[in-house]
Design an enzyme around this catalytic site. Structure first.
Site, short mmCIF file in Angstrom:
data_model
loop_
_atom_site.label_atom_id
_atom_site.label_comp_id
_atom_site.label_asym_id
_atom_site.label_seq_id
_atom_site.Cartn_x
_atom_site.Cartn_y
_atom_site.Cartn_z
CB SER A 61 -8.15 0.12 6.07
OG SER A 61 -8.87 1.29 6.35
CE LYS A 104 -3.92 1.80 2.75
NZ LYS A 104 -4.75 1.49 3.94
CB SER A 130 -7.99 3.17 3.36
OG SER A 130 -7.14 2.62 4.35
#
Length: 470
Positions: free
Chosen positions: A179, A80, A155
């Site tokens: 997330s 990420k 996310s």
């Protein structure tokens, strides 16, 4: 042998050791596969194929010499984009961020690099990680591979989409309210939120963890064997432990599993999700587990307090920006944090204290149980263009009622694919364990993989004609 992009980390490592496959072959095949998918789902931000191939070539030499750095040497991974990698900017999903190259690898990136993993790229996220959506003011709109008109969640948006599309076997996300688990649920993959501090991270923060997103529990366990190594930069990290992460065989007989279907607040539980989680509990029961119904243990007051705290935290970040940069923040985020400027110190402090109340409630409900079974989210994957299932900035957390408490209680929790709804959208089962019992959660998750009915194969890349407008 399966198509190379479908091979697990365990299969790749075994093939490298046997000389049946080279890291460079696997990486090139993956780069080709990504090029077919990426125009449709926009899972990646930073992607340097030549660098990945150079790392794969170095790994190939180590395997030929019989000196691999680890079981993940030559295995392609993504991270990420908020997990810093040296030399690559960290935009945090927001067009208002001033871009400058990161000075050093964050702890998870450092562990993977030390292990010889091939860094395929960085995956997308929404503004400041404050949405469960692929919507971002900086990145292109990320989409769900099962249906590109639907959202991958967030996310860890790009990580979930990349895992479902087969961008390699291991993808690293972060989780502070759901997330990792939410996109794993909506994208039909495994997503482990480990105990707070189990994987060192920098910067650390209350509730914030990094964790693997994979297509199998075994690959998640392999990733944990590398990622859980110590790093002094995380002052909240747990002491290193000699955990045998691949000791996964388990038996349902004698297990006491809570079944939590009513969060007490949030979006209504959709019938397809309720049916899938109930069926999973019955399958465990048939295998010898005792199922214990659990009522609501979190409250509207808890989430409203948390909301006030996070509005203020984000408002303080926002107000430091120039007017020109403020205008670049996603409008949904601006609308959500606007009321933060009017909150009193008493309201913010009271809101912060609700994190402790949530922690106590989540830890207490586990007493007498081996693990807790629940939905990950009440919702199935929603429209790609929305910021959340209800798409209302004044009700931003309705879909995280089943996930958020376990961040602040520091408990490990995993999303494992359970079923598909009538429209072919994935539904995940959440399994929650006691604080620090990450291996126990992985063992029950692996058992679930063996108990569940077969699931559909992962989707293949759509044609350009099937991509929705915009």
């Amino acid at each position: 042998m399966s198509e190379l992009h479908q091979l697990s980390a365990a299969e790749l490592s075994a093939a490298y050791a046997a000389g049946d496959l080279s890291p460079k072959q696997a990486t090139q095949a993956l780069i080709d596969h990504v090029s077919q998918w990426e125009p449709h789902i926009a899972a990646l931000w930073w992607h340097e194929p030549e660098q990945a191939l150079a790392e794969a070539a170095a790994s190939e030499q180590r395997w030929h010499a019989g000196q691999p750095l680890s079981v993940l040497d030559g295995v392609p991974v993504t991270l990420k984009e908020n997990i810093a990698t040296q030399g690559v900017p960290v935009p945090l999903g927001c067009a208002a961020t001033m871009l400058s190259p990161a000075m050093a690898d964050a702890p998870p990136a450092a562990r993977l690099r030390e292990a010889g993993a091939v860094m395929l790229g960085k995956t997308t996220m929404p503004d400041w990680g404050m949405l469960s959506s692929g919507l971002s003011s900086f990145h292109r709109l990320s989409r769900n591979p099962w249906n590109v008109a639907r959202n991958p969640g967030g996310s860890s948006s790009g990580a979930g989409a990349a895992a479902a599309a087969g961008y390699g076997p291991i993808h690293l996300g972060t989780d502070i309210g759901g997330s990792i688990r939410l996109p794993a649920h909506w994208c039909g993959v495994v997503g482990l939120k480990p105990s707070l501090g189990r994987i060192p991270i920098h910067p650390p923060y209350a509730g914030r963890v990094a964790g693997p997103m994979t297509r199998s529990v075994t690959d998640a366990a392999l990733a944990m064997s590398i990622l859980s190594q110590p790093d002094a930069r995380d002052a909240m990290s747990l002491p290193a432990q000699p955990i045998d992460w691949l000791a996964l065989p388990s038996d349902a007989r004698g297990l006491r599993l809570g079944l939590w279907l009513d969060a007490g607040w949030g979006d209504p539980l959709q019938p397809a999700v309720r049916a899938a989680i109930t069926a999973a509990a019955r399958r465990f029961e048939s295998a010898g587990a005792t199922i214990v119904p659990i009522g609501p243990f979190t409250t509207r007051a808890m989430i409203d307090g948390l909301d006030r705290f996070w509005r203020m935290r984000s408002w303080l970040d926002y107000k430091q920006l120039s007017p020109e940069r403020q205008a670049k923040v996603l409008p949904y985020i601006r609308d959500w944090i606007a009321s933060g400027q009017h909150l009193s110190g008493e309201e913010v402090f009271t809101g912060y204290s609700q994190m402790a109340a949530m922690r106590d409630a989540a830890v207490n409900v586990m007493q007498g149980l081996d693990a807790l079974l629940s939905p990950v989210s009440p919702d199935v994957a929603f429209a790609a263009e929305q910021a959340s299932p209800c798409n209302d900035p004044q009700r931003p957390f309705e879909h995280i009622a089943y996930t958020v408490a376990f961040n602040f209680s520091e408990q490990p929790a995993i999303s494992v694919p359970a079923a598909m709804d009538a429209h072919g959208l994935p539904i995940g089962l959440q399994i929650v364990g006691h604080r620090h019992d990450d291996l126990g959660v992985l063992r029950i998750a692996r058992l679930w993989e063996q108990l569940r009915d077969p699931l559909p194969t992962f989707p293949t890349a759509p044609t350009a004609a099937t991509l929705p407008p915009g």
